[in-house]
Design a protein around this motif. Structure first.
Motif, PDB file in Angstrom:
ATOM      1  N   PHE A   7       0.788  -1.220   0.039  1.00  0.00           N
ATOM      2  CA  PHE A   7       0.035   0.029   0.023  1.00  0.00           C
ATOM      3  C   PHE A   7       0.798   1.212   0.132  1.00  0.00           C
ATOM      4  CE2 PHE A   7      -3.362  -2.898   2.267  1.00  0.00           C
ATOM      5  CZ  PHE A   7      -4.075  -3.150   1.003  1.00  0.00           C
ATOM      6  N   ASN A   8       1.934   1.345   0.832  1.00  0.00           N
ATOM      7  CA  ASN A   8       2.727   2.349   0.985  1.00  0.00           C
ATOM      8  C   ASN A   8       3.878   2.696  -0.090  1.00  0.00           C
ATOM      9  OD1 ASN A   8       0.966   2.851   3.236  1.00  0.00           O
ATOM     10  ND2 ASN A   8       2.240   2.121   4.726  1.00  0.00           N
ATOM     11  N   GLU A   9       4.389   1.627  -0.372  1.00  0.00           N
ATOM     12  CA  GLU A   9       5.464   1.624  -1.320  1.00  0.00           C
ATOM     13  C   GLU A   9       5.213   1.546  -2.728  1.00  0.00           C
ATOM     14  OE1 GLU A   9       8.760   2.467  -0.145  1.00  0.00           O
ATOM     15  OE2 GLU A   9       7.860   2.439   1.743  1.00  0.00           O
ATOM     16  N   ILE A  10       4.437   0.515  -2.976  1.00  0.00           N
ATOM     17  CA  ILE A  10       4.110   0.249  -4.437  1.00  0.00           C
ATOM     18  C   ILE A  10       2.821   0.979  -4.818  1.00  0.00           C
ATOM     19  CG2 ILE A  10       3.463  -1.506  -6.198  1.00  0.00           C
ATOM     20  CD1 ILE A  10       4.791  -3.700  -4.218  1.00  0.00           C
ATOM     21  N   GLY A  11       1.900   1.400  -4.038  1.00  0.00           N
ATOM     22  CA  GLY A  11       0.614   1.930  -4.165  1.00  0.00           C
ATOM     23  C   GLY A  11      -0.468   1.047  -4.634  1.00  0.00           C
ATOM     24  N   LEU A  12      -0.459  -0.155  -4.542  1.00  0.00           N
ATOM     25  CA  LEU A  12      -1.637  -0.847  -4.875  1.00  0.00           C
ATOM     26  C   LEU A  12      -2.893  -0.427  -3.879  1.00  0.00           C
ATOM     27  CD1 LEU A  12       0.066  -4.355  -4.891  1.00  0.00           C
ATOM     28  CD2 LEU A  12      -0.425  -2.775  -6.798  1.00  0.00           C
ATOM     29  N   GLU A  13      -3.938  -0.635  -4.425  1.00  0.00           N
ATOM     30  CA  GLU A  13      -5.281  -0.332  -4.023  1.00  0.00           C
ATOM     31  C   GLU A  13      -5.954  -1.446  -3.081  1.00  0.00           C
ATOM     32  OE1 GLU A  13      -6.569   2.769  -3.601  1.00  0.00           O
ATOM     33  OE2 GLU A  13      -4.783   3.552  -4.909  1.00  0.00           O
ATOM     34  N   ASN A  14      -5.866  -2.620  -3.557  1.00  0.00           N
ATOM     35  CA  ASN A  14      -6.296  -3.705  -2.554  1.00  0.00           C
ATOM     36  C   ASN A  14      -5.489  -5.100  -2.975  1.00  0.00           C
ATOM     37  OD1 ASN A  14      -7.521  -5.731  -4.476  1.00  0.00           O
ATOM     38  ND2 ASN A  14      -8.858  -4.223  -5.013  1.00  0.00           N
ATOM     39  N   ILE A  15      -5.615  -5.907  -1.794  1.00  0.00           N
ATOM     40  CA  ILE A  15      -4.800  -7.481  -1.770  1.00  0.00           C
ATOM     41  C   ILE A  15      -5.767  -8.219  -1.466  1.00  0.00           C
ATOM     42  CG2 ILE A  15      -2.970  -8.720  -1.033  1.00  0.00           C
ATOM     43  CD1 ILE A  15      -1.793  -6.166  -2.193  1.00  0.00           C
ATOM     44  N   LYS A  16      -5.921  -9.533  -2.131  1.00  0.00           N
ATOM     45  CA  LYS A  16      -6.561 -10.522  -2.142  1.00  0.00           C
ATOM     46  C   LYS A  16      -5.876 -11.526  -1.280  1.00  0.00           C
ATOM     47  CE  LYS A  16      -9.870  -9.252  -5.432  1.00  0.00           C
ATOM     48  NZ  LYS A  16     -10.132  -7.862  -5.185  1.00  0.00           N
ATOM     49  N   SER A  17      -6.428 -12.658  -0.828  1.00  0.00           N
ATOM     50  CA  SER A  17      -6.005 -13.802  -0.242  1.00  0.00           C
ATOM     51  C   SER A  17      -6.964 -14.975  -0.673  1.00  0.00           C
ATOM     52  CB  SER A  17      -5.562 -13.718   1.192  1.00  0.00           C
ATOM     53  OG  SER A  17      -4.746 -14.928   1.274  1.00  0.00           O
ATOM     54  N   ILE A  18      -6.354 -15.995  -0.773  1.00  0.00           N
ATOM     55  CA  ILE A  18      -7.348 -17.208  -1.240  1.00  0.00           C
ATOM     56  C   ILE A  18      -6.745 -18.491  -0.415  1.00  0.00           C
ATOM     57  CG2 ILE A  18      -7.960 -18.686  -3.019  1.00  0.00           C
ATOM     58  CD1 ILE A  18      -6.831 -16.153  -4.855  1.00  0.00           C
ATOM     59  N   CYS A  19      -7.548 -19.212  -0.058  1.00  0.00           N
ATOM     60  CA  CYS A  19      -7.150 -20.624   0.608  1.00  0.00           C
ATOM     61  C   CYS A  19      -8.225 -21.606   0.525  1.00  0.00           C
ATOM     62  CB  CYS A  19      -6.614 -20.394   2.188  1.00  0.00           C
ATOM     63  SG  CYS A  19      -7.645 -20.151   3.373  1.00  0.00           S
ATOM     64  N   PRO A  20      -8.132 -22.899   0.703  1.00  0.00           N
ATOM     65  CA  PRO A  20      -9.329 -23.684   0.907  1.00  0.00           C
ATOM     66  C   PRO A  20      -9.812 -23.475   2.322  1.00  0.00           C
ATOM     67  CG  PRO A  20      -7.293 -24.868  -0.016  1.00  0.00           C
ATOM     68  CD  PRO A  20      -6.867 -23.515   0.303  1.00  0.00           C
ATOM     69  N   GLU A  21     -11.450 -23.680   2.101  1.00  0.00           N
ATOM     70  CA  GLU A  21     -12.093 -23.613   3.260  1.00  0.00           C
ATOM     71  C   GLU A  21     -11.707 -24.267   4.740  1.00  0.00           C
ATOM     72  OE1 GLU A  21     -16.410 -22.435   1.962  1.00  0.00           O
ATOM     73  OE2 GLU A  21     -16.194 -24.456   2.422  1.00  0.00           O
ATOM     74  N   ILE A  22     -10.913 -25.429   4.290  1.00  0.00           N
ATOM     75  CA  ILE A  22     -10.502 -26.354   5.352  1.00  0.00           C
ATOM     76  C   ILE A  22      -9.200 -25.867   5.977  1.00  0.00           C
ATOM     77  CG2 ILE A  22     -11.665 -28.276   4.615  1.00  0.00           C
ATOM     78  CD1 ILE A  22      -9.108 -29.221   3.437  1.00  0.00           C
ATOM     79  N   ASN A  23      -8.571 -24.807   5.454  1.00  0.00           N
ATOM     80  CA  ASN A  23      -7.157 -24.085   6.012  1.00  0.00           C
ATOM     81  C   ASN A  23      -7.419 -23.180   6.950  1.00  0.00           C
ATOM     82  OD1 ASN A  23      -4.506 -23.261   6.224  1.00  0.00           O
ATOM     83  ND2 ASN A  23      -4.225 -23.257   4.275  1.00  0.00           N
ATOM     84  N   ASP A  24      -8.000 -23.537   8.072  1.00  0.00           N
ATOM     85  CA  ASP A  24      -8.125 -22.654   9.483  1.00  0.00           C
ATOM     86  C   ASP A  24      -7.094 -21.768   9.683  1.00  0.00           C
ATOM     87  OD1 ASP A  24     -10.635 -23.796   9.618  1.00  0.00           O
ATOM     88  OD2 ASP A  24      -9.902 -25.210  11.157  1.00  0.00           O
ATOM     89  N   LYS A  25      -5.741 -22.328   9.532  1.00  0.00           N
ATOM     90  CA  LYS A  25      -4.443 -21.562   9.972  1.00  0.00           C
ATOM     91  C   LYS A  25      -4.366 -20.480   9.159  1.00  0.00           C
ATOM     92  CE  LYS A  25      -2.005 -25.374  11.805  1.00  0.00           C
ATOM     93  NZ  LYS A  25      -2.794 -26.707  11.666  1.00  0.00           N
ATOM     94  N   SER A  26      -4.362 -20.417   7.699  1.00  0.00           N
ATOM     95  CA  SER A  26      -4.381 -19.361   6.842  1.00  0.00           C
ATOM     96  C   SER A  26      -5.540 -18.504   6.948  1.00  0.00           C
ATOM     97  CB  SER A  26      -4.168 -19.882   5.333  1.00  0.00           C
ATOM     98  OG  SER A  26      -2.949 -20.303   5.265  1.00  0.00           O
ATOM     99  N   GLU A  27      -6.696 -18.873   7.411  1.00  0.00           N
ATOM    100  CA  GLU A  27      -7.689 -18.085   7.575  1.00  0.00           C
ATOM    101  C   GLU A  27      -7.472 -17.018   8.904  1.00  0.00           C
ATOM    102  OE1 GLU A  27     -11.991 -18.180   6.421  1.00  0.00           O
ATOM    103  OE2 GLU A  27     -11.564 -20.287   6.572  1.00  0.00           O
ATOM    104  N   LYS A  28      -6.920 -17.716   9.757  1.00  0.00           N
ATOM    105  CA  LYS A  28      -6.641 -16.952  11.168  1.00  0.00           C
ATOM    106  C   LYS A  28      -5.508 -15.842  10.899  1.00  0.00           C
ATOM    107  CE  LYS A  28      -7.937 -20.630  14.296  1.00  0.00           C
ATOM    108  NZ  LYS A  28      -7.385 -21.651  15.496  1.00  0.00           N
ATOM    109  N   VAL A  29      -4.582 -16.046  10.027  1.00  0.00           N
ATOM    110  CA  VAL A  29      -3.774 -15.015   9.631  1.00  0.00           C
ATOM    111  C   VAL A  29      -4.494 -14.014   8.780  1.00  0.00           C
ATOM    112  CG1 VAL A  29      -1.687 -14.471   8.380  1.00  0.00           C
ATOM    113  CG2 VAL A  29      -1.802 -16.437   9.751  1.00  0.00           C
ATOM    114  N   MET A  30      -5.127 -14.290   7.895  1.00  0.00           N
ATOM    115  CA  MET A  30      -5.771 -13.352   7.102  1.00  0.00           C
ATOM    116  C   MET A  30      -6.663 -12.423   7.906  1.00  0.00           C
ATOM    117  SD  MET A  30      -7.357 -15.919   4.218  1.00  0.00           S
ATOM    118  CE  MET A  30      -6.265 -16.842   3.016  1.00  0.00           C
ATOM    119  N   ASN A  31      -7.444 -13.005   9.077  1.00  0.00           N
ATOM    120  CA  ASN A  31      -8.212 -12.226   9.844  1.00  0.00           C
ATOM    121  C   ASN A  31      -7.266 -11.248  10.811  1.00  0.00           C
ATOM    122  OD1 ASN A  31     -11.217 -12.839   9.530  1.00  0.00           O
ATOM    123  ND2 ASN A  31     -10.591 -14.909   9.932  1.00  0.00           N
TER     124      ASN A  31
END
Length: 167
Positions: A112-136
């Motif tokens: 956001f601050n160096e490159i100036g991107l407007e949004n970022i997405k993240s994707i994982c299988p619904e069963i990947n609770d660990k990655s979803e926790k990081v996303m939150n």
């Protein structure tokens, strides 16, 4: 943690991380060394082209390579691609130490601050609770569930979640 572009020395180390069944439990298969090498070469190309990729990550205190955290282009067929996605994969020995969350927050600041991107997405299988926790933890919000077109042959992994964060 130190973020950097990939080098030849990372290939075997990333291959070791990728060969851990626990690390790869939410992926269709354990990548071969050749597939790991090709992934690193794609990341090197994205870094040269864009100034970002899924960065190689070293611990600052001892310069030990522990995996990757970063942002990368995603171009698979979907109603939200092309996009820039944030992702991580760390050696199992480094799990639970906050590295994924800390590193992902730094990558969002960079995006956001160096490159100036407007949004970022993240994707994982619904069963990947660990990655979803990081996303939150990094402030992302779930926008939808979808069937990932590249995982259609893997019924346990096909149903994925999409998270997003805006600048």
């Amino acid at each position: 943690m130190g973020f950097r572009n990939w080098n030849e020395n990372d290939k075997l180390k990333m291959g070791e991380i990728n060969s851990d069944p626990k690390v790869m439990e939410h992926f269709p298969a354990i990548p071969t060394q050749k597939q790991t090498d090709e992934f690193i070469e794609r990341m090197q190309h994205q870094f040269s082209k864009n100034g970002f990729c899924y960065f190689a990550v070293d611990k600052l205190d001892n310069k030990e390579f522990i995996g990757f955290i970063g942002i990368a282009e995603q171009n698979f067929e979907s109603d939200f691609t092309p996009c820039v996605d944030i992702g991580w994969r760390l050696a199992k020995t480094e799990w639970g130490k906050g590295y994924a969350t800390e590193g992902a927050k730094k990558c969002l600041e960079f995006a956001f601050n160096e490159i100036g991107l407007e949004n970022i997405k993240s994707i994982c299988p619904e069963i990947n609770d660990k990655s979803e926790k990081v996303m939150n933890k990094i402030g992302m919000r779930k926008t939808k569930s979808f069937n990932h077109p590249l995982l259609s042959e893997y019924k346990g992994l096909e149903k994925c979640v999409l998270y997003e964060i805006k600048r």
